[in-house]
Design an enzyme around this catalytic site. Sequence first.
Site, mmCIF file in Angstrom:
data_model
loop_
_atom_site.group_PDB
_atom_site.id
_atom_site.type_symbol
_atom_site.label_atom_id
_atom_site.label_comp_id
_atom_site.label_asym_id
_atom_site.label_seq_id
_atom_site.Cartn_x
_atom_site.Cartn_y
_atom_site.Cartn_z
ATOM 1 N N SER A 1 0.813 -1.230 0.000
ATOM 2 C CA SER A 1 0.000 0.000 0.000
ATOM 3 C C SER A 1 0.838 1.268 0.000
ATOM 4 C CB SER A 1 -0.933 0.008 1.218
ATOM 5 O OG SER A 1 -0.190 -0.214 2.402
ATOM 6 N N TYR B 1 15.344 -4.805 14.637
ATOM 7 C CA TYR B 1 15.210 -4.669 13.181
ATOM 8 C C TYR B 1 16.403 -5.330 12.470
ATOM 9 C CZ TYR B 1 14.426 -2.186 8.728
ATOM 10 O OH TYR B 1 14.203 -1.872 7.407
ATOM 11 N N ILE C 1 15.904 5.117 2.304
ATOM 12 C CA ILE C 1 14.958 5.394 1.220
ATOM 13 C C ILE C 1 13.836 6.280 1.771
ATOM 14 C CG2 ILE C 1 13.479 4.349 -0.545
ATOM 15 C CD1 ILE C 1 16.489 3.532 -0.720
HETATM 16 P P1 NDP Z 1 6.609 1.951 4.837
HETATM 17 O O1 NDP Z 1 6.474 2.150 6.303
HETATM 18 O O2 NDP Z 1 6.594 3.127 3.932
HETATM 19 O O3 NDP Z 1 5.473 0.922 4.322
HETATM 20 C C1 NDP Z 1 5.327 -0.292 4.975
HETATM 21 C C2 NDP Z 1 4.353 -1.144 4.214
HETATM 22 O O4 NDP Z 1 4.285 -2.427 4.856
HETATM 23 C C3 NDP Z 1 2.939 -0.576 4.208
HETATM 24 O O5 NDP Z 1 2.333 -0.924 2.991
HETATM 25 C C4 NDP Z 1 2.279 -1.318 5.377
HETATM 26 O O6 NDP Z 1 0.857 -1.448 5.277
HETATM 27 C C5 NDP Z 1 2.929 -2.672 5.236
HETATM 28 N N1 NDP Z 1 2.901 -3.436 6.469
HETATM 29 C C6 NDP Z 1 3.491 -3.153 7.648
HETATM 30 N N2 NDP Z 1 3.238 -4.118 8.546
HETATM 31 C C7 NDP Z 1 2.467 -5.022 7.917
HETATM 32 C C8 NDP Z 1 1.862 -6.232 8.300
HETATM 33 N N3 NDP Z 1 1.997 -6.725 9.546
HETATM 34 N N4 NDP Z 1 1.136 -6.915 7.393
HETATM 35 C C9 NDP Z 1 0.975 -6.440 6.132
HETATM 36 N N5 NDP Z 1 1.521 -5.303 5.704
HETATM 37 C C10 NDP Z 1 2.248 -4.599 6.584
HETATM 38 O O7 NDP Z 1 7.949 1.099 4.659
HETATM 39 P P2 NDP Z 1 9.032 1.129 3.472
HETATM 40 O O8 NDP Z 1 8.360 1.126 2.177
HETATM 41 O O9 NDP Z 1 10.021 2.184 3.791
HETATM 42 O O10 NDP Z 1 9.764 -0.266 3.697
HETATM 43 C C11 NDP Z 1 9.451 -1.395 2.894
HETATM 44 C C12 NDP Z 1 10.425 -2.500 3.215
HETATM 45 O O11 NDP Z 1 11.752 -2.056 2.921
HETATM 46 C C13 NDP Z 1 10.420 -2.886 4.694
HETATM 47 O O12 NDP Z 1 10.588 -4.268 4.815
HETATM 48 C C14 NDP Z 1 11.619 -2.136 5.244
HETATM 49 O O13 NDP Z 1 12.130 -2.767 6.379
HETATM 50 C C15 NDP Z 1 12.568 -2.184 4.062
HETATM 51 N N6 NDP Z 1 13.568 -1.120 4.095
HETATM 52 C C16 NDP Z 1 13.197 0.210 4.073
HETATM 53 C C17 NDP Z 1 14.174 1.184 4.117
HETATM 54 C C18 NDP Z 1 13.863 2.644 4.105
HETATM 55 O O14 NDP Z 1 14.804 3.459 4.261
HETATM 56 N N7 NDP Z 1 12.628 3.072 3.895
HETATM 57 C C19 NDP Z 1 15.604 0.839 4.205
HETATM 58 C C20 NDP Z 1 15.859 -0.575 4.205
HETATM 59 C C21 NDP Z 1 14.873 -1.510 4.149
HETATM 60 P P3 NDP Z 1 -0.138 -0.256 5.804
HETATM 61 O O15 NDP Z 1 -0.020 0.840 4.786
HETATM 62 O O16 NDP Z 1 -1.479 -0.836 5.793
HETATM 63 O O17 NDP Z 1 0.359 0.143 7.153
#
Ligand code: NDP
Length: 244
Positions: free
Chosen positions: A11, A152, A185
């Site tokens: 999402s 994490y 990111i």
């Molecule tokens: P965001 O916080 O922007 O988005 C997280 C997404 O994961 C949302 O769509 C959220 O859904 C969903 N989500 C969270 N918990 C659950 C759950 N229990 N079940 C289903 N969906 C879930 O995160 P990012 O896009 O920044 O991160 C994406 C991935 O990349 C993660 O795994 C993160 O650890 C990894 N990452 C990110 C970095 C960064 O700098 N941003 C760096 C390194 C890794 P909802 O919208 O409904 O809450």
Amino acid sequence: MTKVALVSGGSRGIGSAVVQRLAQDGFDVSFCYRSDSVAADVLGKEVTALGVRALTARADVTDVDAVDEWLARTKEELGPIDVVVTSAGITRDKPLALMETEDWGQVLRTNLDGVFNVCRPVVFDMMKRRTGTLVTLSSVSGVYGNPTQTNYSASKSGVIGFTKALAKEVGRFGIRANAVAPGMIDTDMLAELAAPARKKLLDAIPLRRFGRADEVADLVSFLVSDRAAYITGSVVEVTGGLVV
Ligand code: NDP
């Protein structure tokens, strides 16, 4: 026949960019989210407008029954799953001495158990079809460790171990598995950082900017494509030089 991609945590952020990119690549896309149904609906419509099919499901990756239901709907409505991208993830940062048991548990359940819950049921089908590609979202925190992120970092190191073991297990069935390790990111997850911490991080990045979600999505798009046919078991960093 159109190929089907499954994305957890689609999402927002990186998952959302991956959904859009794979739809542009011509995949039918099924994605789950935890709570943000407004963002999911908007994205679902954007995907459909690209001329491919979209399935959106409210499914918490820590809930095995909800994940199984999402996967069953995907197979029934879109067909067999060719690509899996696990992006659902959370942070609950604190120094270890102050970390609550629940901060530890929730992060491990979401970031590591969630990957198991999504991949396990799909892999057996992929083995039977002798085709498939998986990409897991790890992090530089999982490769190098990061203070205040013992939970994490442990979860994201676990994702790397999971992905490497899986690559060795299923390579002979024509299935590839790779991890992507992003640096900083610019998504909602990074927005949780306080301004001084953001500034300090920016200074440490040779390219002097945070990455964009679509830049991670480009890498995922490559890894799931035939252009990456000989790449498996790899951890590919996308960091702007943060950790060189
Ligand atoms: P965001 O916080 O922007 O988005 C997280 C997404 O994961 C949302 O769509 C959220 O859904 C969903 N989500 C969270 N918990 C659950 C759950 N229990 N079940 C289903 N969906 C879930 O995160 P990012 O896009 O920044 O991160 C994406 C991935 O990349 C993660 O795994 C993160 O650890 C990894 N990452 C990110 C970095 C960064 O700098 N941003 C760096 C390194 C890794 P909802 O919208 O409904 O809450």
